[in-house]
Motif scaffolding. Structure first.
Motif, PDB file in Angstrom:
ATOM      1  N   LEU B  61       0.835  -1.212   0.000  1.00 58.20           N
ATOM      2  CA  LEU B  61       0.000   0.000   0.000  1.00 58.20           C
ATOM      3  C   LEU B  61       0.866   1.258   0.000  1.00 58.20           C
ATOM      4  O   LEU B  61       0.508   2.265  -0.585  1.00 58.20           O
ATOM      5  CB  LEU B  61      -0.928   0.004   1.221  1.00 58.20           C
ATOM      6  CG  LEU B  61      -2.284  -0.665   1.044  1.00 58.20           C
ATOM      7  CD1 LEU B  61      -3.028  -0.717   2.370  1.00 58.20           C
ATOM      8  CD2 LEU B  61      -3.147   0.055   0.005  1.00 58.20           C
ATOM      9  N   ARG B  79       4.565  -2.699  -6.129  1.00 61.16           N
ATOM     10  CA  ARG B  79       4.037  -1.410  -6.580  1.00 61.16           C
ATOM     11  C   ARG B  79       2.642  -1.181  -6.056  1.00 61.16           C
ATOM     12  O   ARG B  79       2.201  -0.064  -5.900  1.00 61.16           O
ATOM     13  CB  ARG B  79       4.049  -1.358  -8.103  1.00 61.16           C
ATOM     14  CG  ARG B  79       5.373  -0.908  -8.643  1.00 61.16           C
ATOM     15  CD  ARG B  79       5.360  -0.839 -10.167  1.00 61.16           C
ATOM     16  NE  ARG B  79       6.712  -1.069 -10.644  1.00 61.16           N
ATOM     17  CZ  ARG B  79       7.236  -2.272 -10.848  1.00 61.16           C
ATOM     18  NH1 ARG B  79       6.501  -3.352 -10.636  1.00 61.16           N
ATOM     19  NH2 ARG B  79       8.473  -2.402 -11.246  1.00 61.16           N
ATOM     20  N   SER B  80       1.925  -2.251  -5.821  1.00 64.81           N
ATOM     21  CA  SER B  80       0.560  -2.129  -5.316  1.00 64.81           C
ATOM     22  C   SER B  80       0.250  -3.403  -4.549  1.00 64.81           C
ATOM     23  O   SER B  80       0.997  -4.375  -4.627  1.00 64.81           O
ATOM     24  CB  SER B  80      -0.425  -1.959  -6.475  1.00 64.81           C
ATOM     25  OG  SER B  80      -0.700  -3.216  -7.042  1.00 64.81           O
ATOM     26  N   PRO B  81      -0.866  -3.406  -3.799  1.00 63.74           N
ATOM     27  CA  PRO B  81      -1.238  -4.623  -3.073  1.00 63.74           C
ATOM     28  C   PRO B  81      -1.314  -5.836  -4.001  1.00 63.74           C
ATOM     29  O   PRO B  81      -1.056  -6.957  -3.582  1.00 63.74           O
ATOM     30  CB  PRO B  81      -2.608  -4.285  -2.506  1.00 63.74           C
ATOM     31  CG  PRO B  81      -2.594  -2.818  -2.349  1.00 63.74           C
ATOM     32  CD  PRO B  81      -1.801  -2.296  -3.502  1.00 63.74           C
TER      33      PRO B  81
END
Lengths: 304, 509
Positions: B61, B79-81
């Motif tokens: 996150l 880079r993201s969940p």
């Protein structure tokens, strides 16, 4: 008398078609959590683009395509401002409406009073078109009517029973939860906004390519605002939106039918908004807090 | 997918020299942390110590400003969940990340990369049923999330993470919304998962549960690791000292005091809940000067409605409420406050503050329209600011300045400011709802002391809490609520946890 009723109903369906297209699009947009009050503007731009391109090329397909593009592009502007810059959606939408109406007025000025060389002809569906009354009403319409019905059903199915549809609804309900599940919230919202705008452009195209084929200023005549009301009236369900579109289309037409009988047209023009208020009122009066099916995050900008 | 998680397991996750800054303030500084498969690791620390930030980095996150993450020795960039989920990391947040209006299966489809495009609900339901057999985690597939209890919602979160193939499960303050029974269920689920080779990380500031559940504990303070221990070889006091940086008092100096005149008199009130059902049924209650009355009970037995009725936030259907003899039934919250009722609300951020207003503006809420903070027309900002400075100093609120928005403070500091604001109004009655809920040890101790101080100064306090130890430690009398009734009022001397526990479950002695 029967003839009058049938022709009134027929015109009702024609008037309802653009409302149907616009409402389906706005439901898609709002389900992702973006409120776009610019429907009137996007429909105007779709109408003027559709008219100009069809007028020049004489090709309806190009016209429809131009309308889609114009509506989508206008919505992209709203999407950029609200999704990425996170500006107030109400303000941006209202601005878009005024911008669209104004721009369409300027662009359409040279075409006032001009007639299109072609129009979207009504197509009779084989066999079904032969059914008495019903056949004439439902299976004797222009292609955008059929397209609109298919799109409404498809949107309903899409939102309800597909993976992407569930994710769009989730983004509109709880963007934070969606993000934590790896959903690119901004992309979803932007694309839904653009998609909804393309629908509005198509709705505008229907007004000039089928409903009336000569350009006058303000040709969309507030249909975009009816769409905004209809979206609430439908409680964000494309199928209910379909029923509402033809109901409101009927009101739109009866203005002209009842005018000679002394019923003031303004009173009837007011009805769609009145009906929307009544739906809101009835829904608000119900005790169950969750009865209003507005997406929970509708209108709220989202940032991490 | 369930199948995958049975084959491949993460052996180790290493976080090396992780740093994260928010607007120049370090939330994490050079943190090293190793998590092993099959182990339950406790991440302990006060609010604002950087536990959640660290785990949000591991879950993709946030991106760290420095340091790296190695999974089984291979560097991973999230880079993201989505990337973290793919790597086998799942997280159950403190505030559930669920779409309330959607069904359980729709919530699972949201993050399930393997759900089919068409009719994903059915496929997920099938998977869910298989999963339930495997882990014994029962959740109703087609119930809407808002219809579920907090414990069930948490189970949905866990199932969701496991179905996405989480080998490592992070839980942020998992027991803060659970009843004791639900907590026990959760712990047995987590132990089973660890037994099967899953890694589990629990973020908590509850010492008992860390000691009870975890194999190993890492303590954070002010964004840095300050200690690490095997839970077998460490005591509660040692952990508390590491966490706070000094010794903590666990029991208070409670002195008997003769109670004074009646301040709050509730006579047979009946109150409805949001859903229209009767939530408080014919309740009588009194609170005297120099007295703390504690209200115990499982959440949802009418405590909230009772408090809202007393503070003017909810309509009373029948019965009377008096403050110092004056009838205040169904008066507005503003009038009731002016009559001397202060309120520390249950949801401190939503109802206790205006997050976007500055600290000094929040410091005078409810009194901004009275002298000395305003005259006939205008607010007196110099008075308001000096009052805020006083509060911040007196109640040890850690804030960079009184000119920052309230939302930038941590939970504990927000609560300290609210307590300061309410107490400084000099109320006859202080109503405190779950005043230490979700707060760390240091802040909890501080707030409890403030409540006792009110009592010593001769004022009345009504305390609502689900923390039984808190109730027992502070209260003169304890009223237990069950299904809208007060089923028993016990004096401090005669009350035991067991007895209260029975009353909370509706067993009358």
């Amino acid at each position: 008398m029967v003839g009058l009723i049938i022709s009134t109903l027929h015109r009702t369906i024609m008037a309802g078609t653009s409302l149907l297209l616009g409402t389906t699009g706005e439901i898609l947009t709002e389900r992702s959590g973006i409120l776009n009050l610019g429907v009137e503007g996007m429909m105007n731009l779709g109408a003027v683009a559709g008219f100009m391109v069809t007028y020049r090329t004489g090709n309806l397909l190009w016209g429809v395509f131009a309308a889609l593009l114009a509506g989508g592009a206008a919505a992209a502007l709203h999407g950029f401002i609200t999704v990425y810059v996170k500006a107030n959606q109400t303000v941006s939408g209202l601005a878009l409406s005024m911008l669209g109406v104004g721009l369409a007025g300027v662009l359409g000025k040279p075409f006032i009073g001009h007639q299109l060389p072609v129009r979207l002809e009504q197509i009779e569906i084989p066999l079904l078109g032969q059914i008495p009354v019903l056949g004439e009403l439902l299976f004797h319409q222009d292609p955008l009517f059929y397209g609109g019905i298919v799109l409404a059903f498809a949107s309903w199915f899409f939102l309800r029973y597909t993976r992407t549809g569930i994710r769009i609804r989730s983004v509109g309900e709880n963007p934070r939860a969606s993000e934590s599940q790896g959903i690119p919230v901004e992309k979803f919202r932007f694309l839904c906004t653009v998609g909804g705008g393309a629908f509005a452009g198509l709705a505008g195209a229907h007004v000039v390519l089928s409903y009336s084929t000569s350009w006058t200023e303000g040709i969309v005549a507030g249909r975009g605002w009816i769409v905004v009301g209809l979206t609430i009236f439908s409680l964000w369900n494309p199928l209910r939106g379909m029923i509402g579109a033809f109901l409101f289309g009927g009101i739109f037409v009866t203005q002209y039918v009842l005018q000679p009988l002394g019923v003031p047209p303004n009173l009837l023009a007011m009805l769609p908004y009145g009906a929307t208020l009544v739906v809101l009122l009835l829904d608000g009066l119900r005790k169950d807090q969750r009865s209003l099916h507005a997406p929970a995050a509708l209108g709220e900008p989202y940032s991490r | 997918m369930a199948g995958k998680s049975l084959l491949k397991k993460i052996q180790t996750v290493q976080m090396e020299k992780i740093s994260k800054y928010f607007q120049g303030v370090a939330a994490n500084r050079n943190i090293d942390l190793t998590i092993r498969g099959g182990e339950i690791l406790g991440l302990l620390g006060e609010n604002g110590a950087g536990k959640t930030t660290l785990m949000n980095i591991l879950y993709g996150l946030y991106r760290p400003d420095g340091g790296r993450i190695l999974i089984d020795g291979v560097e991973a960039t999230f880079r993201s969940p989505r990337d973290a989920i793919r790597a086998g990391i799942g997280m159950v947040h403190q505030h559930f990340m669920l779409v309330q209006n959607h069904t359980v299966v729709e919530n699972i489809v949201l993050g399930d990369g393997e759900a089919p495009f068409l009719f994903p609900q059915r496929a997920v339901e099938q998977k869910l049923l298989k999963f339930q057999e495997l882990y014994g985690l029962k959740v109703p597939p087609y119930a809407r999330v808002w219809q579920l209890s907090a414990g069930e919602q948490q189970r949905v979160e866990i199932v969701k993470a496991l179905m996405q193939g989480a080998d490592l499960l992070i839980l942020d303050e998992p027991t803060s919304v659970l009843t004791p029974l639900e907590s026990r269920d959760l712990f047995s689920i987590l132990r089973r998962m660890a037994g099967e080779g899953h890694g589990v990380v629990i973020i908590s500031h509850k010492l008992e549960e860390i000691l009870d559940l975890c194999h190993r504990v890492v303590v954070l303070r002010k964004g840095e690791v300050v200690g690490e221990a095997d839970t077998k070889g460490v005591t509660k006091e040692e952990l508390a000292r590491m966490m706070v940086g000094r010794s903590v008092v666990f029991s208070f100096d409670w002195k008997p005091a003769p109670k004074g005149e009646v301040v709050l008199q509730v006579e047979g009130i009946t109150v409805r809940s949001d859903r229209g059902t009767v939530a408080v049924k014919n309740v009588d209650l009194s609170v005297h000067r120099r007295e703390i009355v504690g209200i115990a009970g499982v959440a949802g037995n009418g405590q909230r409605e009772l408090v809202e009725a007393i503070t003017g936030l909810r309509k009373v259907e029948s019965g009377r409420i008096r403050i110092l003899g004056k009838d205040i039934t169904n008066q507005s919250a503003r009038v009731i406050h002016a009559e001397g009722v202060a309120h520390i609300p249950e949801e401190r951020i939503r109802f206790g503050t205006v997050p976007n207003l500055l600290i000094y503006e929040n410091a005078v809420l409810k009194r901004h329209h009275f002298a000395p903070f305003s005259d006939v027309l205008f607010l007196d900002y110099s008075e308001i600011k000096s009052h805020a400075v006083d509060l911040v100093e007196q109640f040890t609120v850690a804030a960079p300045s009184i000119r920052v928005p309230m939302k930038h403070l941590s939970g504990g500091n927000i609560q300290k400011l609210i307590v300061g604001r309410e107490v400084s109004a000099g109320p006859a009655l202080l109503v405190a709802s779950h005043p230490t809920y979700g707060l760390d040890v240091g802040a909890t101790e501080y707030i409890r002391k403030q409540l006792l101080k009110r009592r010593e100064e001769g004022e009345a306090v009504l305390l609502v809490s689900e923390d039984l130890e808190e109730i027992l430690e502070l209260s003169d009398r304890i009223a237990v609520m069950f299904e809208g009734h007060i089923v028993g009022i016990l004096n401090r001397q005669e009350a035991t946890i067991e007895q209260i526990g029975l009353l909370m479950g509706g067993v009358r002695s």
